[in-house]
Design a protein around this motif. Structure first.
Motif, PDB file in Angstrom:
ATOM      1  N   LEU A  28       0.823  -1.208   0.000  1.00 46.89           N
ATOM      2  CA  LEU A  28       0.000   0.000   0.000  1.00 46.89           C
ATOM      3  C   LEU A  28       0.861   1.263   0.000  1.00 46.89           C
ATOM      4  O   LEU A  28       0.662   2.162  -0.822  1.00 46.89           O
ATOM      5  CB  LEU A  28      -0.918  -0.013   1.228  1.00 46.89           C
ATOM      6  N   VAL A  29       1.846   1.316   0.877  1.00 50.85           N
ATOM      7  CA  VAL A  29       2.711   2.499   0.989  1.00 50.85           C
ATOM      8  C   VAL A  29       3.532   2.696  -0.286  1.00 50.85           C
ATOM      9  O   VAL A  29       3.644   3.822  -0.791  1.00 50.85           O
ATOM     10  CB  VAL A  29       3.627   2.386   2.228  1.00 50.85           C
ATOM     11  N   VAL A  30       4.086   1.628  -0.834  1.00 51.61           N
ATOM     12  CA  VAL A  30       4.904   1.750  -2.045  1.00 51.61           C
ATOM     13  C   VAL A  30       4.058   2.248  -3.214  1.00 51.61           C
ATOM     14  O   VAL A  30       4.482   3.121  -3.973  1.00 51.61           O
ATOM     15  CB  VAL A  30       5.587   0.408  -2.388  1.00 51.61           C
ATOM     16  N   HIS A  31       2.870   1.725  -3.366  1.00 49.63           N
ATOM     17  CA  HIS A  31       2.028   2.166  -4.470  1.00 49.63           C
ATOM     18  C   HIS A  31       1.581   3.620  -4.306  1.00 49.63           C
ATOM     19  O   HIS A  31       1.495   4.356  -5.278  1.00 49.63           O
ATOM     20  CB  HIS A  31       0.831   1.238  -4.624  1.00 49.63           C
ATOM     21  N   GLU A  39      -2.897  15.331  -4.187  1.00 51.50           N
ATOM     22  CA  GLU A  39      -4.324  15.154  -4.479  1.00 51.50           C
ATOM     23  C   GLU A  39      -4.599  13.738  -5.010  1.00 51.50           C
ATOM     24  O   GLU A  39      -5.566  13.097  -4.604  1.00 51.50           O
ATOM     25  CB  GLU A  39      -4.792  16.192  -5.499  1.00 51.50           C
ATOM     26  N   ASN A  40      -3.745  13.249  -5.907  1.00 52.54           N
ATOM     27  CA  ASN A  40      -3.918  11.884  -6.426  1.00 52.54           C
ATOM     28  C   ASN A  40      -3.789  10.854  -5.309  1.00 52.54           C
ATOM     29  O   ASN A  40      -4.560   9.900  -5.251  1.00 52.54           O
ATOM     30  CB  ASN A  40      -2.895  11.588  -7.517  1.00 52.54           C
ATOM     31  N   ARG A  41      -2.818  11.038  -4.441  1.00 52.83           N
ATOM     32  CA  ARG A  41      -2.633  10.105  -3.330  1.00 52.83           C
ATOM     33  C   ARG A  41      -3.847  10.109  -2.415  1.00 52.83           C
ATOM     34  O   ARG A  41      -4.320   9.053  -1.986  1.00 52.83           O
ATOM     35  CB  ARG A  41      -1.385  10.467  -2.536  1.00 52.83           C
ATOM     36  N   LEU A  42      -4.362  11.288  -2.121  1.00 56.24           N
ATOM     37  CA  LEU A  42      -5.526  11.406  -1.246  1.00 56.24           C
ATOM     38  C   LEU A  42      -6.750  10.741  -1.867  1.00 56.24           C
ATOM     39  O   LEU A  42      -7.468   9.992  -1.193  1.00 56.24           O
ATOM     40  CB  LEU A  42      -5.811  12.878  -0.944  1.00 56.24           C
ATOM     41  N   LEU A  43      -6.984  10.979  -3.151  1.00 55.03           N
ATOM     42  CA  LEU A  43      -8.131  10.368  -3.819  1.00 55.03           C
ATOM     43  C   LEU A  43      -8.022   8.844  -3.852  1.00 55.03           C
ATOM     44  O   LEU A  43      -9.012   8.135  -3.640  1.00 55.03           O
ATOM     45  CB  LEU A  43      -8.274  10.916  -5.236  1.00 55.03           C
ATOM     46  N   VAL A  44      -6.834   8.341  -4.107  1.00 57.76           N
ATOM     47  CA  VAL A  44      -6.644   6.886  -4.134  1.00 57.76           C
ATOM     48  C   VAL A  44      -6.874   6.291  -2.751  1.00 57.76           C
ATOM     49  O   VAL A  44      -7.545   5.265  -2.617  1.00 57.76           O
ATOM     50  CB  VAL A  44      -5.242   6.531  -4.674  1.00 57.76           C
ATOM     51  N   VAL A  45      -6.368   6.924  -1.709  1.00 55.40           N
ATOM     52  CA  VAL A  45      -6.583   6.421  -0.347  1.00 55.40           C
ATOM     53  C   VAL A  45      -8.070   6.405  -0.009  1.00 55.40           C
ATOM     54  O   VAL A  45      -8.579   5.427   0.544  1.00 55.40           O
ATOM     55  CB  VAL A  45      -5.797   7.266   0.679  1.00 55.40           C
TER      56      VAL A  45
END
Length: 80
Positions: A28-31, A39-45
Motif C-alpha cells: 500500500l505504501v509503495v504504491h 491530491e492523487n494520493r488522497l483520492l486513491v486512499v
C-alpha cells in the motif's frame, strides 16, 4: 510485490521477504509513494478505503449464458 486478498500480500525485495498483513501495508505504501501529487494520493486512499470497508469489487463476472446482438442479428451460444 503482489496482493493476494484482503490484508494479505507477499513482498520479496531481495534483502527482505514479508507476507500477510505487514506485506500488504508495505504494498500500500509503495504504491501510494509512486503516485504523483498529494491530491492523487488522497483520492486513491479515499477510494481504497471505501472499497475496503464496503467490500466493493472492481470487476464483475458474467456466469450465465449470454445472447448477444451482432449487426441486428441475434446469436445464441452453441449447444454442447
Amino acid at each position: 510485490m503482489a496482493t493476494i486478498g484482503r490484508r494479505a500480500a507477499v513482498v520479496d525485495l531481495g534483502f527482505v521477504r514479508l507476507s500477510g498483513t505487514l506485506a500488504w501495508l508495505v504494498w500500500l505504501v509503495v504504491h501510494l509513494w509512486y503516485l504523483v501529487g498529494f491530491e492523487n494520493r488522497l483520492l486513491v486512499v479515499i477510494r481504497w478505503q471505501i472499497s475496503f470497508f464496503s467490500r466493493g469489487r472492481g470487476a464483475r463476472l458474467i456466469t450465465a449464458p449470454a445472447v448477444t446482438e451482432v449487426l441486428g442479428r441475434r446469436t445464441d451460444p452453441p449447444d454442447q
